[in-house]
Structure formats: structure tokens, C-alpha cells
Write a protein that holds these residues in place. Structure first.
Motif, PDB file in Angstrom:
ATOM      1  N   VAL A 192       7.424   2.089  -4.928  1.00 54.80           N
ATOM      2  CA  VAL A 192       6.148   3.159  -4.949  1.00 54.80           C
ATOM      3  C   VAL A 192       7.217   4.296  -4.697  1.00 54.80           C
ATOM      4  N   THR A 207       0.724   3.429  -2.288  1.00 50.94           N
ATOM      5  CA  THR A 207       0.197   5.094  -2.409  1.00 50.94           C
ATOM      6  C   THR A 207      -0.851   5.307  -0.960  1.00 50.94           C
ATOM      7  N   ARG A 208      -0.926   4.842  -0.382  1.00 54.99           N
ATOM      8  CA  ARG A 208      -1.308   4.891   1.146  1.00 54.99           C
ATOM      9  C   ARG A 208      -0.579   5.795   1.779  1.00 54.99           C
ATOM     10  N   ARG A 257       8.984   7.638  -6.099  1.00 53.13           N
ATOM     11  CA  ARG A 257       8.098   8.948  -5.686  1.00 53.13           C
ATOM     12  C   ARG A 257       8.992  10.041  -5.255  1.00 53.13           C
ATOM     13  N   GLU A 309      -0.357   8.813   0.730  1.00 56.24           N
ATOM     14  CA  GLU A 309      -1.092   9.959   0.900  1.00 56.24           C
ATOM     15  C   GLU A 309      -0.451  10.654   2.733  1.00 56.24           C
ATOM     16  N   GLU A 320       0.586  -0.847   0.154  1.00 53.58           N
ATOM     17  CA  GLU A 320       0.290   0.087  -0.172  1.00 53.58           C
ATOM     18  C   GLU A 320       1.142   1.399   0.154  1.00 53.58           C
TER      19      GLU A 320
END
Length: 213
Positions: free
Chosen positions: A66, A35-36, A70, A39, A33
Motif C-alpha cells: 500500500v 492506509t492509516r 502510493r 494518513e 493498516e
């Protein structure tokens, strides 16, 4: 230092975000996760500096790329597991039917031995705590009275040792020589489950009773 525990993935491994007053951040064990987790970083307006891995089992590495891609972050991993990130057989994802094979790009920084590290405004010690896996390490933030123990020591339990490279006697030895010597009030932030303290585990952990060096 502030920190947030984020259980992620099918096995609910604990990922951690740590940050200081300058909003610099470290990410420990982003197991899924990604992306979580990103965030959470955005919501707190943080500036990530690095990803630290306590070990390279699949449930602790699935979100690495990820976040690395990023934020252009270096990834730190012990040399004994430097080949595991790319190999589903070694990181365990090939063994468990509930997950897809996980392959992550190689680590950028190799932890070769126990050492004192400074990354941005953070300073911490890296302890070698093998047994759950051959390259398991723990990150001790002395000034903040906290140790991130990965899957070595849990609240009321210890890491499993039946996976490739696991060794029960080695794990017990690691816990006693590297973790239980820390101040009893030290907060233990594990790879799974709730937080605990060194003193609590010395007192009630059934896996540690009766052991002598």
C-alpha cells in the motif's frame, strides 16, 4: 529526528515513521493498516523516502505494498529473507488462523551485510541480529541515540524462536554482541510493546541474565 510508533494489525506490531527537519521520512515495519500509516504521513506533511524492514514476518510486512505503491518507495530487506515476502508459508501468515495469507512484492533493495547507510538526510547503521529469524536486522541511528530492534529485543523480553528459522542461542548471541554493546542510554524501539533502553534491559531483562560470551 522525530518518530511515531503506530501499533497495527491483529498482533499490534509496531510500525514506525521517522522524520527530520526537512520533513523527509522513513517507514519501518509497516505490518498492516497501510492506509492509516499514510494518513499519519499526510497529517504531518511528510515526504517518505524508503521502507525499512527489520525482518519479513507477516505482522511486519502487511502494509508494505500500500505504501510502496502510493509513494513509489524502495523496500529494504536482508537477503536471508528475500523470498519470504511472497511466500505465506515462510512469512508465517499461513500458520496463524487470525490472518489471511499475506504475499508482498519482492524487496527493491537487498541488505547483504552490515553496513552504514545514507538515505536522504538520514544516516544509520544496519546490524545483523538473527535468531528470531535468519534475516533479522536492527537499525541504529547513532546521532539520535536510538535503535530499532525489530523482534530481537523487547522491554523485559526477547523475540520468540520457535518459528521456522528461529534459533535461541543465535538470538542471545546477537543481542549481546550487537545491541548490548551500544551506549546504555540508547533508546530501544522494538517490534512490539513499549520503548526501553539498553541500560534498562542489561539490568532487568530476565532472558539476558547469566549469559557469558
Amino acid at each position: 529526528m522525530e518518530w511515531k510508533q503506530i501499533p497495527v494489525g491483529p498482533i499490534q506490531a509496531n510500525a514506525y515513521i521517522l522524520w527530520n527537519n526537512q520533513k523527509e521520512a522513513l517507514i519501518i515495519d509497516p505490518g498492516a493498516e497501510g492506509t492509516r500509516i499514510a494518513e499519519e504521513i499526510k497529517q504531518n506533511d511528510l515526504k517518505p523516502l524508503a521502507i525499512l524492514l527489520t525482518h519479513a514476518h507477516f505482522d511486519h510486512i502487511g502494509g508494505v505494498d500500500v505504501l510502496r505503491d502510493r509513494y513509489n518507495l524502495p523496500v529494504y530487506l536482508h537477503q536471508n529473507e528475500r523470498d519470504w515476502l511472497e511466500d505465506p508459508a515462510q512469512n508465517g501468515s499461513a500458520i496463524f488462523p487470525m490472518v489471511e495469507d499475506i504475499a508482498v512484492k519482492p524487496a527493491d533493495k537487498t541488505i547483504e551485510k552490515e553496513s552504514f547507510y545514507e538515505i536522504g538526510g538520514f544516516s544509520f547503521d544496519v546490524y545483523e541480529t538473527p535468531g528470531h529469524s535468519p534475516g533479522s536486522v536492527s537499525f541504529h541511528f547513532k546521532d539520535d541515540n536510538a535503535v530499532f530492534s525489530g523482534d530481537a529485543l523487547f522491554a523485559g523480553s526477547i523475540g520468540r524462536t520457535d518459528l521456522p528459522g528461529g534459533n535461541h542461542d543465535q538470538l542471545i548471541n546477537s543481542i549481546h554482541k550487537k545491541l548490548l554493546v551500544l551506549p546504555e542510554e540508547t533508546l530501544v524501539l522494538s517490534g512490539h510493546g513499549p520503548e526501553t533502553t539498553i541500560g534498562q534491559e542489561m539490568e532487568v531483562n530476565p532472558f539476558l541474565n547469566g549469559f557469558s560470551l
